[in-house]
Structures are given as structure tokens and as C-alpha cells.
Design a protein around this motif. Structure first.
Motif, PDB file in Angstrom:
ATOM      1  N   THR A  19       0.835  -1.196   0.000  1.00  0.00           N
ATOM      2  CA  THR A  19       0.000   0.000   0.000  1.00  0.00           C
ATOM      3  C   THR A  19       0.871   1.248   0.000  1.00  0.00           C
ATOM      4  N   LEU A  20       1.829   1.288   0.924  1.00  0.00           N
ATOM      5  CA  LEU A  20       2.756   2.420   1.013  1.00  0.00           C
ATOM      6  C   LEU A  20       4.138   2.075   0.476  1.00  0.00           C
ATOM      7  N   LEU A  21       4.608   0.870   0.796  1.00  0.00           N
ATOM      8  CA  LEU A  21       5.965   0.466   0.430  1.00  0.00           C
ATOM      9  C   LEU A  21       5.956  -0.555  -0.694  1.00  0.00           C
ATOM     10  N   ASP A  22       6.850  -0.345  -1.646  1.00  0.00           N
ATOM     11  CA  ASP A  22       7.049  -1.305  -2.742  1.00  0.00           C
ATOM     12  C   ASP A  22       8.082  -2.328  -2.283  1.00  0.00           C
ATOM     13  N   THR A  23       7.651  -3.208  -1.398  1.00  0.00           N
ATOM     14  CA  THR A  23       8.551  -4.186  -0.793  1.00  0.00           C
ATOM     15  C   THR A  23       8.695  -5.427  -1.677  1.00  0.00           C
ATOM     16  N   PRO A  24       9.877  -6.076  -1.632  1.00  0.00           N
ATOM     17  CA  PRO A  24      10.134  -7.214  -2.534  1.00  0.00           C
ATOM     18  C   PRO A  24       9.619  -8.547  -2.000  1.00  0.00           C
ATOM     19  N   HIS A  25       8.395  -8.563  -1.480  1.00  0.00           N
ATOM     20  CA  HIS A  25       7.871  -9.811  -0.920  1.00  0.00           C
ATOM     21  C   HIS A  25       7.619 -10.862  -1.996  1.00  0.00           C
ATOM     22  N   LEU A  26       6.962 -10.479  -3.085  1.00  0.00           N
ATOM     23  CA  LEU A  26       6.649 -11.476  -4.107  1.00  0.00           C
ATOM     24  C   LEU A  26       7.913 -12.101  -4.699  1.00  0.00           C
ATOM     25  N   PRO A  27       8.947 -11.327  -5.088  1.00  0.00           N
ATOM     26  CA  PRO A  27      10.182 -11.975  -5.556  1.00  0.00           C
ATOM     27  C   PRO A  27      10.789 -12.912  -4.520  1.00  0.00           C
ATOM     28  N   ALA A  28      10.716 -12.527  -3.243  1.00  0.00           N
ATOM     29  CA  ALA A  28      11.287 -13.383  -2.197  1.00  0.00           C
ATOM     30  C   ALA A  28      10.487 -14.678  -2.057  1.00  0.00           C
ATOM     31  N   LEU A  81       7.641 -28.157   6.220  1.00  0.00           N
ATOM     32  CA  LEU A  81       7.823 -27.419   4.970  1.00  0.00           C
ATOM     33  C   LEU A  81       7.424 -25.951   5.125  1.00  0.00           C
ATOM     34  N   VAL A  82       6.361 -25.709   5.867  1.00  0.00           N
ATOM     35  CA  VAL A  82       5.931 -24.328   6.097  1.00  0.00           C
ATOM     36  C   VAL A  82       7.039 -23.553   6.789  1.00  0.00           C
ATOM     37  N   GLU A  83       7.611 -24.126   7.823  1.00  0.00           N
ATOM     38  CA  GLU A  83       8.669 -23.430   8.555  1.00  0.00           C
ATOM     39  C   GLU A  83       9.904 -23.236   7.691  1.00  0.00           C
ATOM     40  N   GLU A  84      10.253 -24.249   6.910  1.00  0.00           N
ATOM     41  CA  GLU A  84      11.416 -24.117   6.033  1.00  0.00           C
ATOM     42  C   GLU A  84      11.227 -22.986   5.037  1.00  0.00           C
ATOM     43  N   LEU A  85      10.062 -22.942   4.396  1.00  0.00           N
ATOM     44  CA  LEU A  85       9.818 -21.896   3.410  1.00  0.00           C
ATOM     45  C   LEU A  85       9.768 -20.526   4.076  1.00  0.00           C
ATOM     46  N   ALA A  86       9.156 -20.438   5.235  1.00  0.00           N
ATOM     47  CA  ALA A  86       9.075 -19.154   5.935  1.00  0.00           C
ATOM     48  C   ALA A  86      10.466 -18.614   6.254  1.00  0.00           C
ATOM     49  N   VAL A  87      11.359 -19.487   6.688  1.00  0.00           N
ATOM     50  CA  VAL A  87      12.728 -19.068   7.029  1.00  0.00           C
ATOM     51  C   VAL A  87      13.491 -18.651   5.780  1.00  0.00           C
ATOM     52  N   VAL A  88      13.412 -19.454   4.731  1.00  0.00           N
ATOM     53  CA  VAL A  88      14.137 -19.153   3.489  1.00  0.00           C
ATOM     54  C   VAL A  88      13.621 -17.858   2.879  1.00  0.00           C
ATOM     55  N   GLN A  90      12.246 -15.334   4.351  1.00  0.00           N
ATOM     56  CA  GLN A  90      12.682 -14.184   5.140  1.00  0.00           C
ATOM     57  C   GLN A  90      14.139 -13.831   4.864  1.00  0.00           C
ATOM     58  N   GLU A  91      14.988 -14.838   4.743  1.00  0.00           N
ATOM     59  CA  GLU A  91      16.394 -14.590   4.436  1.00  0.00           C
ATOM     60  C   GLU A  91      16.526 -13.862   3.092  1.00  0.00           C
ATOM     61  N   LEU A  92      15.790 -14.316   2.097  1.00  0.00           N
ATOM     62  CA  LEU A  92      15.850 -13.705   0.770  1.00  0.00           C
ATOM     63  C   LEU A  92      15.256 -12.301   0.777  1.00  0.00           C
TER      64      LEU A  92
END
Length: 239
Positions: A19-28, A81-88, A90-92
Motif C-alpha cells: 500500500t505504502l511500500l514497494d517491498t520485494p515480498h513477491l520476488p522473495a 515445509l511451512v517453517e522451512e519456506l518461511a525461514v528461506v 525471510q532470508e531472501l
């Protein structure tokens, strides 16, 4: 679309990510899912479309988003798998987070809100978005005022990523002693809009990508330029 409605005497609650920030969530999310699939299901596609992201992942706590992303890829979202993906993921995300910028229309909106003294508040499920926004507010007109409102909105943790979205919105309203039915929520995620409706807020959906996402009774705008900050609230479109 008529522009006659005015949300006066309201607290304007602004989502941050997307909404305010163009954050790179989708690429991550895409890169993180590709890495996890490479280890566990190399025959599966890691692609998450913009529409899938906004319908199923955006605006949700990280583990919920991870479960949705795995489901999109056709994997059983086991806790491991959920935890693994969440951690990876976040790192990216953190590798690219400092590249985050304010959308131009968000910068203009916040500048106008500060000039008008619009009663704004902020809400986010992201553990990083509040800090990222805080680093970018000092460069705006009224940046110190906006920063104070950010900190009061998000409380000591700087986010509401550990509670369901409806409860997060209730907490923001309580932080400013406003009842939810006197709040206008501006959010780019359908999940956020539905949570706002659940607690009695009047939501506005920001559809930056023209995805056609909608919720009953909720006005939709393509840019924050369609919303006008006022001293007592916000000039609103009509659903």
C-alpha cells in the motif's frame, strides 16, 4: 464512479506492505519457493502469479503465506515445509529489503496527510515493514509527526504479525481510542479488506495491478491519488 462520499471524523488506518511500500515480498516468495521445491519436489513449478499472491499470500502472517504458497505449488503444507519456506523467504527478503521505496502516490498521500493533519494510523502483519517505513518517513513533509503516529500505531513490537488480522486492526483502533466503526482502512490485500469488514471498519481496496479483486460493498481504487486526505478524515470513492 461517484466521488461524493466523505469519511469525515474517521481514523484512516493504512496498511504498509504493498500500500505504502514497494517491498520485494513477491520476488522473495518466488525465489524461496523455488529453493524449497528444488530440495523436495523439483518437478513442481515455483511460479506464483501476481493474482495468486494478492489473493492468497499478501497481507497474511508469514507462516500462513508459506502454507498458501506451498498449496499453490501443489505440495502438502506440512509444518516442517511451512517453517522451512518461511525461514528461506525471510532470508531472501532481507537481502533485498533495503531497496524498498515508497510508491510515488504513497509519498504524495503521506505528505498531504501531514499537511492536513489527517488522523492516520498504520497496521502491518510484516515483522519488517514498520521498520522499513520508519527509515523512509524522515524525508517527508511532517516526517516526525508521521513517525510518532507509526510508533503509537504498531506498539512496542513494531508489527502485528503474531495475531490474526482482525485483532491487529482492533489493537490499532484501541491505540488511538477510536471505535472500529469510525475507522477507514486502506489496504491492497483482499485478506486485509475482509478483516476490516469483519471488525466493522470501512475498507478501501487498493488494486494497483488491475486484478479485479473486489469485496462486496468495498470501493476500489487504482492509486492513492484517488483518495484525498482531509483534516478530519478522507475523501472516499463510493463502492
Amino acid at each position: 464512479m461517484s466521488r461524493a462520499a466523505t469519511g469525515e471524523g474517521t481514523l484512516v488506518v493504512l496498511d504498509i506492505d504493498g500500500t505504502l511500500l514497494d517491498t520485494p515480498h513477491l520476488p522473495a516468495w518466488r525465489r524461496g519457493l523455488a529453493r524449497v521445491l528444488g530440495d523436495h519436489a523439483p518437478d513442481r513449478s515455483a511460479e506464483i502469479s501476481v493474482e495468486q499472491y494478492h489473493r492468497h499470500v499478501a497481507g497474511r502472517p508469514r507462516q500462513v503465506g508459506a502454507a498458501a504458497a506451498l498449496g499453490i505449488a501443489g505440495l502438502d503444507p506440512t509444518p516442517e515445509l511451512v517453517e522451512e519456506l518461511a525461514v528461506v523467504k525471510q532470508e531472501l527478503f532481507l537481502e533485498q529489503a533495503e531497496e524498498t521505496v515508497l510508491f510515488p502516490d504513497a509519498r504524495d498521500f503521506l505528505d498531504a496527510a501531514a499537511r492536513e493533519g489527517t488522523p492516520v494510523a498504520f497496521c502491518t502483519a510484516s515483522r519488517n515493514a514498520g521498520e522499513l517505513l520508519a527509515k523512509r518517513l524522515p524525508g517527508l513533509d511532517g516526517g516526525d509527526w508521521l513517525l510518532d503516529r507509526l510508533h503509537q500505531s504498531l506498539g512496542p513490537h513494531g508489527h502485528y504479525g503474531d495475531v490474526p488480522r482482525p485483532e491487529a486492526l482492533r489493537r490499532v483502533a484501541r491505540a488511538w481510542n477510536w471505535s472500529p466503526d469510525r475507522c477507514v482502512l486502506v489496504d491492497d490485500a483482499l485478506s486485509g479488506v475482509l478483516a476490516g469488514q469483519e471488525v466493522g471498519m470501512r475498507p478501501v481496496l487498493l488494486d494497483r495491478f488491475g486484478l479485479g479483486v473486489a469485496a462486496p460493498g468495498c470501493p476500489v481504487v487504482a492509486t492513492l491519488d484517488e483518495l484525498r486526505p482531509l483534516p478530519g478524515g478522507l475523501r472516499l470513492p463510493v463502492a
